[in-house]
Design a protein around this motif. Structure first.
Motif, PDB file in Angstrom:
ATOM      1  N   LEU A 194      18.116  -4.865 -12.295  1.00  0.00           N
ATOM      2  CA  LEU A 194      16.746  -4.801 -11.763  1.00  0.00           C
ATOM      3  C   LEU A 194      16.672  -3.816 -10.604  1.00  0.00           C
ATOM      4  N   LEU A 195      15.728  -2.882 -10.698  1.00  0.00           N
ATOM      5  CA  LEU A 195      15.513  -1.967  -9.584  1.00  0.00           C
ATOM      6  C   LEU A 195      14.083  -2.145  -9.077  1.00  0.00           C
ATOM      7  N   VAL A 196      13.940  -2.501  -7.814  1.00  0.00           N
ATOM      8  CA  VAL A 196      12.603  -2.713  -7.234  1.00  0.00           C
ATOM      9  C   VAL A 196      12.209  -1.459  -6.447  1.00  0.00           C
ATOM     10  N   CYS A 197      11.130  -0.798  -6.907  1.00  0.00           N
ATOM     11  CA  CYS A 197      10.698   0.469  -6.280  1.00  0.00           C
ATOM     12  C   CYS A 197       9.590   0.165  -5.284  1.00  0.00           C
ATOM     13  N   ASP A 198       9.955  -0.437  -4.168  1.00  0.00           N
ATOM     14  CA  ASP A 198       8.907  -0.914  -3.248  1.00  0.00           C
ATOM     15  C   ASP A 198       8.708   0.037  -2.073  1.00  0.00           C
ATOM     16  N   PHE A 199       8.404   1.292  -2.391  1.00  0.00           N
ATOM     17  CA  PHE A 199       8.111   2.252  -1.326  1.00  0.00           C
ATOM     18  C   PHE A 199       6.848   1.798  -0.580  1.00  0.00           C
ATOM     19  N   PRO A 200       6.694   2.219   0.692  1.00  0.00           N
ATOM     20  CA  PRO A 200       5.483   1.839   1.430  1.00  0.00           C
ATOM     21  C   PRO A 200       4.188   2.148   0.669  1.00  0.00           C
ATOM     22  N   LEU A 201       4.102   3.326   0.025  1.00  0.00           N
ATOM     23  CA  LEU A 201       2.864   3.677  -0.695  1.00  0.00           C
ATOM     24  C   LEU A 201       2.627   2.762  -1.889  1.00  0.00           C
ATOM     25  N   VAL A 202       3.706   2.290  -2.474  1.00  0.00           N
ATOM     26  CA  VAL A 202       3.575   1.361  -3.613  1.00  0.00           C
ATOM     27  C   VAL A 202       3.101   0.003  -3.092  1.00  0.00           C
ATOM     28  N   LYS A 203       3.630  -0.394  -1.939  1.00  0.00           N
ATOM     29  CA  LYS A 203       3.219  -1.696  -1.378  1.00  0.00           C
ATOM     30  C   LYS A 203       1.722  -1.727  -1.086  1.00  0.00           C
ATOM     31  N   THR A 204       1.195  -0.615  -0.570  1.00  0.00           N
ATOM     32  CA  THR A 204      -0.238  -0.614  -0.262  1.00  0.00           C
ATOM     33  C   THR A 204      -1.052  -0.607  -1.561  1.00  0.00           C
ATOM     34  N   ALA A 205      -0.545   0.092  -2.581  1.00  0.00           N
ATOM     35  CA  ALA A 205      -1.266   0.117  -3.875  1.00  0.00           C
ATOM     36  C   ALA A 205      -1.245  -1.277  -4.513  1.00  0.00           C
ATOM     37  N   ILE A 206      -0.122  -1.974  -4.406  1.00  0.00           N
ATOM     38  CA  ILE A 206      -0.059  -3.325  -4.982  1.00  0.00           C
ATOM     39  C   ILE A 206      -1.007  -4.270  -4.247  1.00  0.00           C
ATOM     40  N   THR A 207      -1.157  -4.051  -2.959  1.00  0.00           N
ATOM     41  CA  THR A 207      -2.082  -4.890  -2.197  1.00  0.00           C
ATOM     42  C   THR A 207      -3.497  -4.763  -2.765  1.00  0.00           C
ATOM     43  N   ARG A 208      -3.876  -3.528  -3.161  1.00  0.00           N
ATOM     44  CA  ARG A 208      -5.205  -3.336  -3.765  1.00  0.00           C
ATOM     45  C   ARG A 208      -5.305  -4.082  -5.095  1.00  0.00           C
ATOM     46  N   LEU A 209      -4.197  -4.128  -5.833  1.00  0.00           N
ATOM     47  CA  LEU A 209      -4.208  -4.860  -7.106  1.00  0.00           C
ATOM     48  C   LEU A 209      -4.334  -6.362  -6.878  1.00  0.00           C
ATOM     49  N   ARG A 210      -3.666  -6.845  -5.838  1.00  0.00           N
ATOM     50  CA  ARG A 210      -3.681  -8.296  -5.594  1.00  0.00           C
ATOM     51  C   ARG A 210      -5.066  -8.773  -5.176  1.00  0.00           C
ATOM     52  N   ASP A 211      -5.765  -7.938  -4.424  1.00  0.00           N
ATOM     53  CA  ASP A 211      -7.048  -8.353  -3.846  1.00  0.00           C
ATOM     54  C   ASP A 211      -8.048  -8.710  -4.963  1.00  0.00           C
ATOM     55  N   ARG A 212      -8.528  -9.935  -4.954  1.00  0.00           N
ATOM     56  CA  ARG A 212      -9.440 -10.387  -6.012  1.00  0.00           C
ATOM     57  C   ARG A 212     -10.750  -9.619  -6.025  1.00  0.00           C
ATOM     58  N   ASN A 213     -11.077  -8.966  -4.884  1.00  0.00           N
ATOM     59  CA  ASN A 213     -12.338  -8.217  -4.821  1.00  0.00           C
ATOM     60  C   ASN A 213     -12.211  -6.779  -5.326  1.00  0.00           C
ATOM     61  N   THR A 214     -11.012  -6.362  -5.682  1.00  0.00           N
ATOM     62  CA  THR A 214     -10.839  -4.997  -6.205  1.00  0.00           C
ATOM     63  C   THR A 214     -11.429  -4.912  -7.612  1.00  0.00           C
ATOM     64  N   GLU A 215     -12.369  -3.973  -7.782  1.00  0.00           N
ATOM     65  CA  GLU A 215     -13.034  -3.804  -9.097  1.00  0.00           C
ATOM     66  C   GLU A 215     -12.140  -3.036 -10.055  1.00  0.00           C
ATOM     67  N   HIS A 216     -12.531  -3.057 -11.347  1.00  0.00           N
ATOM     68  CA  HIS A 216     -11.634  -2.495 -12.362  1.00  0.00           C
ATOM     69  C   HIS A 216     -11.348  -1.006 -12.183  1.00  0.00           C
ATOM     70  N   THR A 217     -12.309  -0.236 -11.634  1.00  0.00           N
ATOM     71  CA  THR A 217     -12.076   1.215 -11.475  1.00  0.00           C
ATOM     72  C   THR A 217     -10.920   1.461 -10.512  1.00  0.00           C
TER      73      THR A 217
END
Ligand code: PRP
Ligand code: URA
Length: 205
Positions: free
Chosen positions: A3-26
Motif C-alpha cells: 500500500l502506498l498512500v500519496c497524501d501530499f498537502p495538495l491532495v489532502k486539501t482536495a480530499i477535504t473538498r470531497l469529504r464536505d457534504r456541501n460540495t456540489e458534483h461539479t
C-alpha cells in the motif's frame, strides 16, 4: 507492504473538498480528476522505459518511450470519475470497463459488464475511488488476472483498512495506491469518515 498512500498537502486539501457534504458534483468531479492526476504521476514512476536515438536540431541523443502498453480499467460507475485524470497524464493508454455493482444488502459485488482491450503483457491499472470491503476490487482483479500475467495496480482515492487487508490477502502481489487511508467501515459498509457514495456524488444522482 503493498500500500502506498500519496497524501501530499495538495491532495489532502482536495480530499477535504470531497469529504464536505456541501460540495456540489461539479467541484467534486474536478477534485476527483485532480487527485487522479497525482496518483497517475505517482504510479507512473514504476513504468520501465526503452531507450532510442532521437535527433535534436543540434545532435543525436538518447530518448525514451514506455516499454509496455498501459490499460486503464475503471470500475463502473465511480471509477469513470478517475479516468480522465489518468488520461491527462497517460494520454496513449487504452481503456476498458468493468461493470460491478455492490449489492447494498449483502455487500457482494454483482457483475454486469466487462469489456477490456486485448491484454497481452501490459501494465493494467484498475481505477475505483472507494476501496471499502474490497469485494469489488477483488472481483475486478480476479477477472483481470485470468487474462494477463502482467503487472496490475489498484488505485483508489479513499481506502478502508478492511479493503486493503482483503486485497492484500487475496492478491499479495498487487500494489495499491491510494490518496488516503481512512479509519473503518460502518455497519452498512460505508467508509468512515469517507465521502458518502462516490458514484452518486460524481454523477449528481
Ligand atoms: C462503490 C465503489 C466501489 C464499491 C466499493 O460502487 O465505487 O466500486 O462501491 O465497495 P466494496 O469495496 O465494499 O466492494 P457501487 O457498487 O456503489 O457502484 P457505483 O459506482 O455504480 O455507485
Ligand atoms: N462505496 C462508496 O461509494 N462509498 C463508500 O463509503 C463505500 C463504498
Amino acid at each position: 507492504m503493498s500500500l502506498l498512500v500519496c497524501d501530499f498537502p495538495l491532495v489532502k486539501t482536495a480530499i477535504t473538498r470531497l469529504r464536505d457534504r456541501n460540495t456540489e458534483h461539479t467541484e467534486f468531479r474536478r477534485n476527483v480528476r485532480y487527485i487522479s492526476r497525482v496518483l497517475a504521476l505517482e504510479v507512473s514512476k514504476n513504468f520501465s522505459l526503452n531507450e532510442y536515438q532521437v535527433q535534436t536540431p543540434l545532435e543525436a541523443t538518447t530518448g525514451f518511450r514506455f516499454e509496455k502498453e498501459v490499460i486503464l480499467l475503471p470500475i463502473l460507475r465511480a471509477g469513470l470519475g478517475m479516468l480522465d485524470g489518468f488520461l491527462d497524464i497517460i494520454p496513449n493508454a487504452k481503456a476498458g470497463h468493468i461493470g460491478l455493482q455492490r449489492n447494498e444488502v449483502t455487500l457482494q459485488p454483482e457483475k454486469y459488464y466487462f469489456k477490456v482491450p486485448e491484454i497481452i503483457d501490459p501494465i493494467v491499472i484498475i481505477l475505483d475511488p472507494m476501496l471499502a470491503t474490497g469485494g469489488s476490487a477483488s472481483a475486478a482483479i480476479s477477472k483481470v488476472k485470468h487474462l494477463t500475467t502482467g503487472k496490475v495496480y489498484l488505485i483508489s482515492v479513499i481506502s478502508a483498512p478492511e479493503g486493503v487487508k482483503r486485497v492484500e490477502s487475496d492478491f499479495p502481489d498487487i500494489q495499491i495506491y491510494t490518496a488516503t487511508l481512512d479509519r473503518e467501515l460502518n455497519t452498512k459498509g460505508y467508509i468512515l469518515p469517507g465521502l458518502g457514495d462516490a458514484g452518486d456524488r460524481i454523477f449528481g444522482t
